[in-house]
Design an enzyme around this catalytic site. Structure first.
Site, mmCIF file in Angstrom:
data_model
loop_
_atom_site.group_PDB
_atom_site.id
_atom_site.type_symbol
_atom_site.label_atom_id
_atom_site.label_comp_id
_atom_site.label_asym_id
_atom_site.label_seq_id
_atom_site.Cartn_x
_atom_site.Cartn_y
_atom_site.Cartn_z
ATOM 1 N N CYS A 202 -2.475 -70.972 22.467
ATOM 2 C CA CYS A 202 -1.886 -71.581 23.664
ATOM 3 C C CYS A 202 -2.754 -71.330 24.885
ATOM 4 O O CYS A 202 -2.771 -72.126 25.821
ATOM 5 C CB CYS A 202 -0.474 -71.045 23.888
ATOM 6 S SG CYS A 202 0.733 -71.646 22.682
ATOM 7 N N CYS A 369 -17.391 -72.030 28.279
ATOM 8 C CA CYS A 369 -16.087 -72.707 28.277
ATOM 9 C C CYS A 369 -15.126 -71.816 29.051
ATOM 10 O O CYS A 369 -15.535 -71.163 30.004
ATOM 11 C CB CYS A 369 -15.612 -72.996 26.847
ATOM 12 S SG CYS A 369 -15.328 -71.530 25.846
#
Length: 411
Positions: A202, A369
């Site tokens: 998540c 990232c």
């Protein structure tokens, strides 16, 4: 005559009495014939372990406390972070930085002072799981990683405890009851874990804040039904929830006679190394759980042939104006939240857009990232495409915001 579920949860014992205050508190339960005085006393006698006090564990524990479950165990070793508050409603601004089990206890006791809260501020492992789970009647698994799901499942089967399970991702969730007598277990549905990194957490993929509320309440409902022995629990059924379409579907599940845990000839008769089983690096036992779990790669100088570079090293290279090419492989909506000015080519488009960075094939390319997982995959793709000097930024832009530019937002 007790039901099979009641026998499994060992709640058919001498039941505690209700005080006048409790009778007033639970009056709406007491006038339900399916619950009544005896059912409410069963709830008071029950012991439920909530594995995790995050998105699922928050509504789960709150509704169990409100319903009058006498003892709620909380197992978690994470601390409350502001990013939790979008969905983990058991915590608050006032408890940011506190241990989640302590934060959850404050809210639960404020809701129901009659509640007995048992805190397990520890990581659930193969070494302690059986000892912790054995004291509870129902286990409610609200974790978000595969190694703990398999661990909870196997421990429940070995101990004969029902497992009220749920999981969530982005806008979808699923729920079932595993480990009940004659019912399937989690391994019957998922015999093998997915390859590491295939299913984002998540923290990487996001989750609609309301979704864990939906699934956590379903878990609480199933737990109450198991304790009371009423209704039709989700045994042998997998409930699928699509929040965007507001669709609820169910799949029938069958017990696998060849299941290595609950089958007729089990081969897993004791808890195993679940990190190894799921092919992941062992998490640390201290510090925020999401940081430990979602760490991109091992703390090694080279992983899968890709050198790992720290944010401090990148800062020095930028300050020295070295000839480097920094590439951001997150998604456009993430770039809008925060960026360090690097060109953006999302991971999923790297192979089709190699021509855009072909000029840097022999330069030093540093890929980043959010936390380092996707950039590691992108680095491998670039290396396989002929880029000779590719490094992965450990910790990603989150580490940059933590250590280099604290003015940047974190998400």
């Amino acid at each position: 005559m007790p039901t099979a579920i009641e026998e499994a949860t060992e709640i058919n014992k001498e039941l505690p009495k209700l005080s006048n205050d409790e009778i007033a508190r639970y009056s709406r339960h007491l006038i339900l014939p399916e619950v009544g005085m005896e059912g409410q006393r069963k709830l008071k006698a029950a012991k439920v372990l909530c594995v995790g006090t995050g998105g699922l564990g928050a509504p789960l524990a709150l509704y169990l406390a409100a319903a009058g479950v006498g003892t709620i165990g909380l197992i978690d070793f994470d601390v409350v972070d502001k990013s939790n508050l979008q969905r983990q409603i058991i915590h608050s601004e006032a408890t940011v930085g506190k241990l989640k089990v302590d934060s959850a206890e404050i809210m639960l006791k404020g809701l129901n002072p009659n509640l007995n809260v048992v805190k397990h501020n520890t990581m659930l492992t193969s070494h302690n799981a059986l000892d912790i789970l054995k004291d509870y009647d129902v286990i409610a698994d609200g974790t978000d990683n595969f190694q703990t799901r398999y661990l909870v499942n196997d421990a429940c089967v070995l101990l004969g405890k029902p497992n009220a399970y749920a999981s969530i991702y982005r806008f979808e969730g699923q729920a079932s009851v595993f480990g009940a007598p004659l019912g399937p277990c989690y391994r019957c549905l998922y015999p093998e874990p997915p390859p590491p990194g295939l299913v984002p957490s998540c923290a990487e993929g996001g989750v609609l804040g309301i979704l864990p509320g939906l699934l956590g309440i379903i878990q609480a409902t199933e737990t109450i039904k198991l304790i009371l022995g009423i209704g039709e629990p989700l045994v042998g059924r997998l409930l699928l929830v699509d929040a965007l379409g507001m669709n609820f579907r169910q799949l029938k599940l069958r017990k696998n006679p060849d299941c290595p845990v609950c089958g007729t000839h089990p081969t897993v008769t004791e808890l195993i190394d679940y990190d190894q089983f799921c092919g992941i690096e062992k998490p640390t036992e201290v510090g925020p759980l999401e940081v430990a779990r979602d760490k991109a790669v091992a703390d090694l100088p080279i992983v899968d042939g890709i050198p790992q570079i720290s944010v401090e090293q990148l800062k020095k290279k930028l300050d020295a104006k070295e000839n480097i090419f920094v590439l951001d492989v997150r998604e456009p909506h993430e770039y809008q939240i925060v960026n360090i000015g690097a060109p953006l080519i999302p991971l999923g488009t790297i192979e089709s857009r190699l021509s855009e960075i072909a000029a840097h094939k022999n330069d030093e390319v540093i890929v980043h990232c959010k936390s380092g997982a996707r950039s590691q995959k992108a680095s491998i793709l670039l290396k396989n495409a002929g880029f000779t000097n590719v490094s992965n930024l450990t910790g990603g832009i989150t580490a940059w915001a933590d250590k280099i530019d604290k003015s940047l937002p974190k998400y």
